[in-house]
Design an enzyme around this catalytic site. Structure first.
Site, PDB file in Angstrom:
ATOM      1  N   ASN A  28       8.557  -4.961  -0.411  1.00  0.00           N
ATOM      2  CA  ASN A  28       8.415  -3.869   0.597  1.00  0.00           C
ATOM      3  C   ASN A  28       6.928  -3.881   0.855  1.00  0.00           C
ATOM      4  OD1 ASN A  28       7.936  -1.698   1.948  1.00  0.00           O
ATOM      5  ND2 ASN A  28       9.100  -0.226   0.771  1.00  0.00           N
TER       6      ASN A  28
ATOM      7  N   GLU B  61      13.022  -8.398   2.709  1.00  0.00           N
ATOM      8  CA  GLU B  61      12.164  -7.605   3.145  1.00  0.00           C
ATOM      9  C   GLU B  61      12.791  -6.355   2.673  1.00  0.00           C
ATOM     10  OE1 GLU B  61      10.495  -7.983   7.026  1.00  0.00           O
ATOM     11  OE2 GLU B  61       9.724  -5.858   7.034  1.00  0.00           O
TER      12      GLU B  61
ATOM     13  N   TYR C  21      10.878   8.949   1.752  1.00  0.00           N
ATOM     14  CA  TYR C  21      10.944   7.862   1.123  1.00  0.00           C
ATOM     15  C   TYR C  21      11.742   8.334  -0.256  1.00  0.00           C
ATOM     16  CZ  TYR C  21       7.263   6.257   4.138  1.00  0.00           C
ATOM     17  OH  TYR C  21       6.482   5.820   5.060  1.00  0.00           O
TER      18      TYR C  21
ATOM     19  N   PRO D 195       0.780  -1.177  -0.130  1.00  0.00           N
ATOM     20  CA  PRO D 195      -0.035   0.120   0.102  1.00  0.00           C
ATOM     21  C   PRO D 195       0.854   1.235  -0.212  1.00  0.00           C
ATOM     22  CG  PRO D 195      -0.916  -1.538   1.451  1.00  0.00           C
ATOM     23  CD  PRO D 195       0.290  -2.155   1.011  1.00  0.00           C
ATOM     24  N   ASN D 196       0.448   2.180  -0.770  1.00  0.00           N
ATOM     25  CA  ASN D 196       0.819   3.699  -1.000  1.00  0.00           C
ATOM     26  C   ASN D 196       2.399   3.659  -1.570  1.00  0.00           C
ATOM     27  OD1 ASN D 196      -1.529   4.864   0.576  1.00  0.00           O
ATOM     28  ND2 ASN D 196      -0.705   3.855   2.329  1.00  0.00           N
TER      29      ASN D 196
ATOM     30  N   ARG E  32      11.703   5.432  13.594  1.00  0.00           N
ATOM     31  CA  ARG E  32      10.678   6.522  13.356  1.00  0.00           C
ATOM     32  C   ARG E  32       9.581   5.934  14.532  1.00  0.00           C
ATOM     33  NH1 ARG E  32       8.580   5.535   7.497  1.00  0.00           N
ATOM     34  NH2 ARG E  32       7.127   7.353   7.964  1.00  0.00           N
TER      35      ARG E  32
ATOM     36  N   ALA F 288       2.915  -0.531   4.981  1.00  0.00           N
ATOM     37  CA  ALA F 288       2.257  -0.449   6.383  1.00  0.00           C
ATOM     38  C   ALA F 288       1.862  -1.812   6.782  1.00  0.00           C
ATOM     39  CB  ALA F 288       1.126   0.452   6.673  1.00  0.00           C
TER      40      ALA F 288
ATOM     41  N   HIS G  53      12.919  -1.670   3.176  1.00  0.00           N
ATOM     42  CA  HIS G  53      12.019  -0.566   3.479  1.00  0.00           C
ATOM     43  C   HIS G  53      12.832   0.572   3.118  1.00  0.00           C
ATOM     44  CE1 HIS G  53       9.016  -2.738   5.490  1.00  0.00           C
ATOM     45  NE2 HIS G  53      10.057  -3.476   6.275  1.00  0.00           N
TER      46      HIS G  53
ATOM     47  N   ARG H 273       4.836  11.350  -2.347  1.00  0.00           N
ATOM     48  CA  ARG H 273       4.711  11.031  -1.044  1.00  0.00           C
ATOM     49  C   ARG H 273       6.084  11.328  -0.270  1.00  0.00           C
ATOM     50  NH1 ARG H 273       4.280   4.884   1.284  1.00  0.00           N
ATOM     51  NH2 ARG H 273       3.437   5.410   3.315  1.00  0.00           N
TER      52      ARG H 273
HETATM   53  C1  DQA Z   1       7.841   1.713   4.237  1.00  0.00           C
HETATM   54  C2  DQA Z   1       7.716   1.712   5.730  1.00  0.00           C
HETATM   55  C3  DQA Z   1       6.290   1.550   6.490  1.00  0.00           C
HETATM   56  O1  DQA Z   1       6.272   1.624   7.823  1.00  0.00           O
HETATM   57  C4  DQA Z   1       5.396   2.586   5.689  1.00  0.00           C
HETATM   58  O2  DQA Z   1       4.000   2.407   6.197  1.00  0.00           O
HETATM   59  C5  DQA Z   1       5.494   2.401   4.348  1.00  0.00           C
HETATM   60  C6  DQA Z   1       6.954   2.576   3.491  1.00  0.00           C
HETATM   61  C7  DQA Z   1       9.291   2.015   3.710  1.00  0.00           C
HETATM   62  O3  DQA Z   1       9.669   1.592   2.615  1.00  0.00           O
HETATM   63  O4  DQA Z   1       9.971   2.655   4.346  1.00  0.00           O
HETATM   64  O5  DQA Z   1       4.593   2.487   3.429  1.00  0.00           O
HETATM   65  O6  DQA Z   1       7.651   0.140   4.058  1.00  0.00           O
END
Ligand code: DQA
Length: 147
Positions: free
Chosen positions: A73, A97, A22, A9-10, A106, A76, A99, A17
């Site tokens: 990735n 994984e 990011y 997501p996102n 954070r 959330a 990020h 964003r």
């Molecule tokens: C994320 C970190 C997550 O906490 C966040 O919700 C994201 C992006 C990252 O790539 O740093 O959407 O996975």
């Protein structure tokens, strides 16, 4: 060899964003860099993004029998996505994984990953380069290259 690159997501709005957290690159730009890295490594890259956990689970179930590894990735869903975690565990493939941000530096709730226990390893806080390093490492391990 086929590697699945999965984003949750996102992550489709990367580049717009919260750029200080990011980075500036869009997901399409990152996917292109991964495709180029895939060509160098002689592996097929299949990229997929969804904002919905069920769609991610469907994709993993459908694709994993023809794939060799996953770079993910989970966005959330990292912090609470138990059906995503189960799908990853059940697929039996090696998983890294990734990020973009350092989830340990954070908010407190971000420091917990429900995905990490089913992953081979995790890269956190290295921005878009984390995806490339994850891909290189996964492929090297699958090819049996020494550390
Ligand atoms: C994320 C970190 C997550 O906490 C966040 O919700 C994201 C992006 C990252 O790539 O740093 O959407 O996975």
């Amino acid at each position: 060899m086929k590697i699945l690159i999965i984003n949750g997501p996102n992550l489709n709005i990367l580049g717009k964003r919260d750029k200080t957290t990011y980075g500036e690159k869009t997901l399409s730009e990152i996917d292109l860099l991964l495709k180029k890295q895939g060509e160098k490594l002689n592996v097929e890259i299949v990229s997929f993004q969804s904002n919905s956990e069920g769609t991610l689970v469907d994709f993993i179930q459908q694709q994993s029998s023809s794939a060799d590894g996953i770079v993910i990735n989970p966005g959330a869903l990292t912090h609470y996505g138990f059906s995503l975690r189960d799908a990853l565990a059940d697929c039996g493939l090696p998983i890294i994984e990734v990020h973009l941000s350092n989830i340990y530096a954070r908010e407190e709730w971000r420091a917990k990953s429900v995905i990490a226990p089913v992953a081979k390893g995790q890269i956190s806080g290295l921005g878009w380069r984390g995806y490339i390093i994850a891909l290189q490492t996964l492929v090297a391990e699958l090819k049996g290259e020494s550390i």
